[in-house]
Design an enzyme around this catalytic site. Sequence first.
Site, PDB file in Angstrom:
ATOM      1  N   ARG A  38       0.838  -1.190   0.000  1.00 32.77           N
ATOM      2  CA  ARG A  38       0.000   0.000   0.000  1.00 32.77           C
ATOM      3  C   ARG A  38       0.878   1.246   0.000  1.00 32.77           C
ATOM      4  O   ARG A  38       1.968   1.254   0.556  1.00 32.77           O
ATOM      5  CB  ARG A  38      -0.922   0.004   1.213  1.00 32.77           C
ATOM      6  CG  ARG A  38      -2.107  -0.969   1.073  1.00 32.77           C
ATOM      7  CD  ARG A  38      -3.056  -0.925   2.263  1.00 32.77           C
ATOM      8  NE  ARG A  38      -2.431  -1.463   3.453  1.00 32.77           N
ATOM      9  CZ  ARG A  38      -1.935  -0.745   4.438  1.00 32.77           C
ATOM     10  NH1 ARG A  38      -2.015   0.578   4.406  1.00 32.77           N
ATOM     11  NH2 ARG A  38      -1.368  -1.315   5.473  1.00 32.77           N
TER      12      ARG A  38
ATOM     13  N   TYR B 105      -1.334  -3.521  -6.860  1.00 35.34           N
ATOM     14  CA  TYR B 105      -1.217  -4.238  -5.581  1.00 35.34           C
ATOM     15  C   TYR B 105      -2.555  -4.262  -4.826  1.00 35.34           C
ATOM     16  O   TYR B 105      -3.266  -3.255  -4.771  1.00 35.34           O
ATOM     17  CB  TYR B 105      -0.131  -3.580  -4.697  1.00 35.34           C
ATOM     18  CG  TYR B 105      -0.146  -4.135  -3.291  1.00 35.34           C
ATOM     19  CD1 TYR B 105       0.383  -5.395  -3.020  1.00 35.34           C
ATOM     20  CD2 TYR B 105      -0.762  -3.447  -2.246  1.00 35.34           C
ATOM     21  CE1 TYR B 105       0.308  -5.940  -1.752  1.00 35.34           C
ATOM     22  CE2 TYR B 105      -0.834  -3.984  -0.969  1.00 35.34           C
ATOM     23  CZ  TYR B 105      -0.295  -5.231  -0.727  1.00 35.34           C
ATOM     24  OH  TYR B 105      -0.382  -5.772   0.527  1.00 35.34           O
TER      25      TYR B 105
ATOM     26  N   LYS C 169      -9.605  -2.314   1.673  1.00 32.75           N
ATOM     27  CA  LYS C 169      -9.269  -1.204   2.572  1.00 32.75           C
ATOM     28  C   LYS C 169      -9.988   0.088   2.164  1.00 32.75           C
ATOM     29  O   LYS C 169     -10.418   0.857   3.009  1.00 32.75           O
ATOM     30  CB  LYS C 169      -7.762  -0.985   2.603  1.00 32.75           C
ATOM     31  CG  LYS C 169      -6.941  -2.232   2.910  1.00 32.75           C
ATOM     32  CD  LYS C 169      -7.038  -2.687   4.348  1.00 32.75           C
ATOM     33  CE  LYS C 169      -6.016  -3.784   4.631  1.00 32.75           C
ATOM     34  NZ  LYS C 169      -6.059  -4.341   5.968  1.00 32.75           N
TER      35      LYS C 169
ATOM     36  N   HIS D 169     -10.608  -2.407  11.506  1.00 31.39           N
ATOM     37  CA  HIS D 169      -9.533  -3.254  10.973  1.00 31.39           C
ATOM     38  C   HIS D 169      -9.306  -4.412  11.952  1.00 31.39           C
ATOM     39  O   HIS D 169      -8.324  -4.430  12.682  1.00 31.39           O
ATOM     40  CB  HIS D 169      -8.274  -2.388  10.851  1.00 31.39           C
ATOM     41  CG  HIS D 169      -7.171  -2.989  10.057  1.00 31.39           C
ATOM     42  ND1 HIS D 169      -5.857  -2.571  10.175  1.00 31.39           N
ATOM     43  CD2 HIS D 169      -7.163  -3.962   9.110  1.00 31.39           C
ATOM     44  CE1 HIS D 169      -5.099  -3.264   9.350  1.00 31.39           C
ATOM     45  NE2 HIS D 169      -5.852  -4.106   8.690  1.00 31.39           N
TER      46      HIS D 169
ATOM     47  N   SER E  87      -1.473  -3.709  10.082  1.00 33.95           N
ATOM     48  CA  SER E  87      -1.125  -4.647   9.018  1.00 33.95           C
ATOM     49  C   SER E  87       0.162  -5.390   9.367  1.00 33.95           C
ATOM     50  O   SER E  87       1.128  -4.790   9.834  1.00 33.95           O
ATOM     51  CB  SER E  87      -0.942  -3.899   7.704  1.00 33.95           C
ATOM     52  OG  SER E  87      -2.193  -3.424   7.281  1.00 33.95           O
TER      53      SER E  87
ATOM     54  N   CYS F 289       0.687  -7.571  11.729  1.00 35.46           N
ATOM     55  CA  CYS F 289       0.930  -7.698  13.166  1.00 35.46           C
ATOM     56  C   CYS F 289       0.134  -8.841  13.788  1.00 35.46           C
ATOM     57  O   CYS F 289      -0.055  -8.886  14.999  1.00 35.46           O
ATOM     58  CB  CYS F 289       0.629  -6.383  13.873  1.00 35.46           C
ATOM     59  SG  CYS F 289       1.818  -5.107  13.454  1.00 35.46           S
TER      60      CYS F 289
ATOM     61  N   ASP G 159      -9.569  -9.734   8.837  1.00 37.32           N
ATOM     62  CA  ASP G 159      -9.010  -8.408   8.526  1.00 37.32           C
ATOM     63  C   ASP G 159      -9.968  -7.252   8.798  1.00 37.32           C
ATOM     64  O   ASP G 159      -9.534  -6.212   9.260  1.00 37.32           O
ATOM     65  CB  ASP G 159      -8.583  -8.376   7.053  1.00 37.32           C
ATOM     66  CG  ASP G 159      -7.643  -7.224   6.743  1.00 37.32           C
ATOM     67  OD1 ASP G 159      -6.701  -7.020   7.529  1.00 37.32           O
ATOM     68  OD2 ASP G 159      -7.858  -6.526   5.736  1.00 37.32           O
TER      69      ASP G 159
ATOM     70  N   ARG H 227       1.783 -12.216  -0.633  1.00 39.78           N
ATOM     71  CA  ARG H 227       0.423 -12.471  -0.146  1.00 39.78           C
ATOM     72  C   ARG H 227      -0.176 -13.736  -0.731  1.00 39.78           C
ATOM     73  O   ARG H 227       0.109 -14.101  -1.872  1.00 39.78           O
ATOM     74  CB  ARG H 227      -0.476 -11.285  -0.545  1.00 39.78           C
ATOM     75  CG  ARG H 227      -0.069  -9.948   0.049  1.00 39.78           C
ATOM     76  CD  ARG H 227      -0.524  -9.849   1.467  1.00 39.78           C
ATOM     77  NE  ARG H 227      -0.001  -8.657   2.136  1.00 39.78           N
ATOM     78  CZ  ARG H 227      -0.597  -8.089   3.188  1.00 39.78           C
ATOM     79  NH1 ARG H 227      -1.716  -8.568   3.668  1.00 39.78           N
ATOM     80  NH2 ARG H 227      -0.057  -7.044   3.776  1.00 39.78           N
TER      81      ARG H 227
HETATM   82  P1  GDP Z   1      -1.937  -9.432   9.643  1.00 39.07           P
HETATM   83  O1  GDP Z   1      -1.426  -8.698   8.458  1.00 39.07           O
HETATM   84  O2  GDP Z   1      -2.284  -8.510  10.770  1.00 39.07           O
HETATM   85  O3  GDP Z   1      -3.051 -10.373   9.300  1.00 39.07           O
HETATM   86  O4  GDP Z   1      -0.723 -10.321  10.226  1.00 39.07           O
HETATM   87  P2  GDP Z   1      -0.371 -11.873  10.062  1.00 39.07           P
HETATM   88  O5  GDP Z   1      -1.200 -12.746  10.920  1.00 39.07           O
HETATM   89  O6  GDP Z   1      -0.331 -12.193   8.614  1.00 39.07           O
HETATM   90  O7  GDP Z   1       1.094 -11.899  10.668  1.00 39.07           O
HETATM   91  C1  GDP Z   1       2.092 -11.005  10.235  1.00 39.07           C
HETATM   92  C2  GDP Z   1       3.429 -11.471  10.719  1.00 39.07           C
HETATM   93  O8  GDP Z   1       3.449 -11.534  12.160  1.00 39.07           O
HETATM   94  C3  GDP Z   1       3.784 -12.868  10.229  1.00 39.07           C
HETATM   95  O9  GDP Z   1       5.147 -12.882   9.846  1.00 39.07           O
HETATM   96  C4  GDP Z   1       3.572 -13.738  11.446  1.00 39.07           C
HETATM   97  O10 GDP Z   1       4.412 -14.854  11.428  1.00 39.07           O
HETATM   98  C5  GDP Z   1       3.874 -12.810  12.615  1.00 39.07           C
HETATM   99  N1  GDP Z   1       3.102 -13.161  13.823  1.00 39.07           N
HETATM  100  C6  GDP Z   1       1.774 -13.366  13.907  1.00 39.07           C
HETATM  101  N2  GDP Z   1       1.406 -13.720  15.166  1.00 39.07           N
HETATM  102  C7  GDP Z   1       2.535 -13.719  15.908  1.00 39.07           C
HETATM  103  C8  GDP Z   1       2.805 -13.990  17.293  1.00 39.07           C
HETATM  104  O11 GDP Z   1       1.939 -14.309  18.101  1.00 39.07           O
HETATM  105  N3  GDP Z   1       4.104 -13.869  17.693  1.00 39.07           N
HETATM  106  C9  GDP Z   1       5.109 -13.517  16.821  1.00 39.07           C
HETATM  107  N4  GDP Z   1       6.335 -13.422  17.295  1.00 39.07           N
HETATM  108  N5  GDP Z   1       4.880 -13.258  15.508  1.00 39.07           N
HETATM  109  C10 GDP Z   1       3.621 -13.354  15.058  1.00 39.07           C
HETATM  110  P1  PGA Z   2      -3.092  -6.489   6.020  1.00 39.83           P
HETATM  111  O1  PGA Z   2      -3.541  -5.579   4.812  1.00 39.83           O
HETATM  112  O2  PGA Z   2      -1.596  -6.421   6.045  1.00 39.83           O
HETATM  113  O3  PGA Z   2      -3.708  -5.811   7.193  1.00 39.83           O
HETATM  114  O4  PGA Z   2      -3.546  -7.894   5.816  1.00 39.83           O
HETATM  115  C1  PGA Z   2      -3.601  -5.885   3.484  1.00 39.83           C
HETATM  116  C2  PGA Z   2      -3.016  -4.758   2.658  1.00 39.83           C
HETATM  117  O5  PGA Z   2      -1.816  -4.471   2.778  1.00 39.83           O
HETATM  118  O6  PGA Z   2      -3.771  -4.193   1.887  1.00 39.83           O
HETATM  119 MN    MN Z   3      -3.950 -10.403   7.411  1.00 42.46          MN
END
Ligand code: GDP
Ligand code: PGA
Ligand code: MN
Length: 623
Positions: free
Chosen positions: A90, A236, A245, A265, A287, A289, A312, A405
């Site tokens: 983004r 993207y 979003k 979110h 994002s 996290c 999400d 992704r």
């Molecule tokens: P989203 O974009 O918020 O959905 O995040 P994701 O679930 O895809 O996770 C993003 C990154 O954070 C990935 O590299 C995961 O491996 C990492 N991650 C997710 N949960 C945890 C956790 O509980 N502990 C740690 N250390 N890393 C995490």
């Molecule tokens: P996400 O967002 O990282 O919160 O999953 C998707 C995006 O970058 O558009």
């Molecule tokens: Mn996600």
Amino acid sequence: MTTVAKAPGEEITAEQIAAEAPTSHQKLIDFVAQTAALTQPDEVYWVDGSDEEYTRLTDELVEAGTLTRLTSPDFPNSFAAFSDPADVARVESRTFICSEKERDAGFTNNWVEPSEMRSTLNGVFDGAMRGRTMYVIPFVMGHLEADDPKFGVEITDSAYVVASMRIMARIGTDVLRKIEELAESAPEKAFFVPAVHSVGAPLEPGQEDVPWPCNDEKYIVHFPETREIWSYGSGYGGNALLGKKCYALRIASVMARDEGWLAEHMLILKLTSPQGKSYHISAAFPSACGKTNLALIDPTLEGWKAETLGDDITWIRPGKDGEFRVVNPESGYFGVAPGTGWHTNANAMRAIAKGNSIFTNCALTDDGGVWWEGMTEEPPAHLTDWRGNDWTPDADRPAAHPNARFCTPIDQTDMLADEYFEPNGVKLDAILFGGRRKTTVPLVTEARDWNHGIFFGATLSSETTAAAEGAVGTVRRDPMAMLPFIGYDAGDYLKHWVEVSSKADPEKLPKIFLVNWFRRNRNGGFAWPGFAENTRVLKWIVERIEGEGQAVETPIGFTPTPEALDLTGLDVSAEDIEDSLKVDRQEWAAELADIEEWFARFGESLPASIQAELHQLRQRVNP
Ligand code: GDP
Ligand code: PGA
Ligand code: MN
């Protein structure tokens, strides 16, 4: 569905479009005709959302080199795409909220005076689709059967966007029929958000296309009052799949303010205790996290069951009985691939293994599959990296882009909750706010009440990630994980959070918690094992909802005592638990100074009740 093609040397006329349109809905026909007149495509194609269409479009994308068909049996009916290396995330610096008054965009958004932006857009979109097909995608965010379905129509010149939108949202003929039906029976509900997207790469006659057309100049523009979206220059996901979003957060947050609900979110998780009682928990993390991971958690404690409703975006609406109800407006995952593996997120891997997915910027394996960092503990001996180069494990660069992704239909999830299909959502029991903080923020803290919980959200902070352009790892405030997605003034947004509580029975307001899976221990490693082990934190949260669970009142809220966390069977040192739970006055003194600076940026629009929370925190930290 139907196609209108341009005759050589001519342009497609409004009359042709009207004659061939698969709808009689005049507003929609006008929108399509006006966009065609501006962007001058070679063809106008109405997307029906059928399987045959998906097959045809993906075949064409393979032919064009945009998609690579995966031949490994591990990834049935799936494709890999590789973006231009400059179009991987983004673009927040190119994202605009063009409200009539600058004040209404607030300090968290880029603002340009609407008529000035319209003239810029008229310039860049002029002829932008020349040599390309213009696809018209009717879509609905949420369920078609919802009391108040939220429609959109995305016009795009990217077939990759059409294929991805089909995974991420409900699209096509059914949606069109519903809009037409409501236009007759309840016209105010037939409104659709017009959303125009172009990759910004018109083709001259005879000019050869590139696999990932895009433009160095990018605009992701929202007109909140007229509920319009214009996106230019990027293919993207977050910039181009406009239901996600742009609509379900930025435009929907404005609709929600006006209509008395919240567009957030957040993931939605259904958790069932060994006693058989179920809870719905939403969690807002910035994002990259941990939303998708928590949404798909496999509990590590005996007797606990997790099911998912979304990973999400969550729309929170007041229900009939004084509760808040949550619904996931999307129908797919657009998840961060790196870090998603059989040992961290088996539920995501199982959904992906059913196929029907589009992978973007992952590495290719020699047997026609995809791979990314963290999918397996050991990387394969040879890969083709996301930029098309040979890759071996001794390479000093990742094989997949850090923001690679997977785009996968949510109904392929084994642990999908039945409630996902409830058109008007389910009762919300708890809200989690969380970010990526190496220091200061403990593993979990319970807010004293709703307003204190809003303070958690208002001051939420996280180290930046690869999900957006810019430096990775610097701490920034990210209110409710919505910093890049609040479609109006951030102070007004917090005020709306304060006020929306009056729509619920005070007894039924969700409890609010602050979490941090990412705190470091004294040796610099993660203090908390995270991922599936977050079950233990969820268990404590459920206990607190039930008025049980041991907690200590700290200056920042209620945190569990080390004994209060169920650590059965977990191999973690007492020091690590201490490091993950501690509330350090010195760290919080520094945090306070930072929060004061942050709040100063809101100016007049910061709600007094949130300012008062800061005052209380100051007194608790420095009694
Ligand atoms: P989203 O974009 O918020 O959905 O995040 P994701 O679930 O895809 O996770 C993003 C990154 O954070 C990935 O590299 C995961 O491996 C990492 N991650 C997710 N949960 C945890 C956790 O509980 N502990 C740690 N250390 N890393 C995490
Ligand atoms: P996400 O967002 O990282 O919160 O999953 C998707 C995006 O970058 O558009
Ligand atoms: Mn996600």
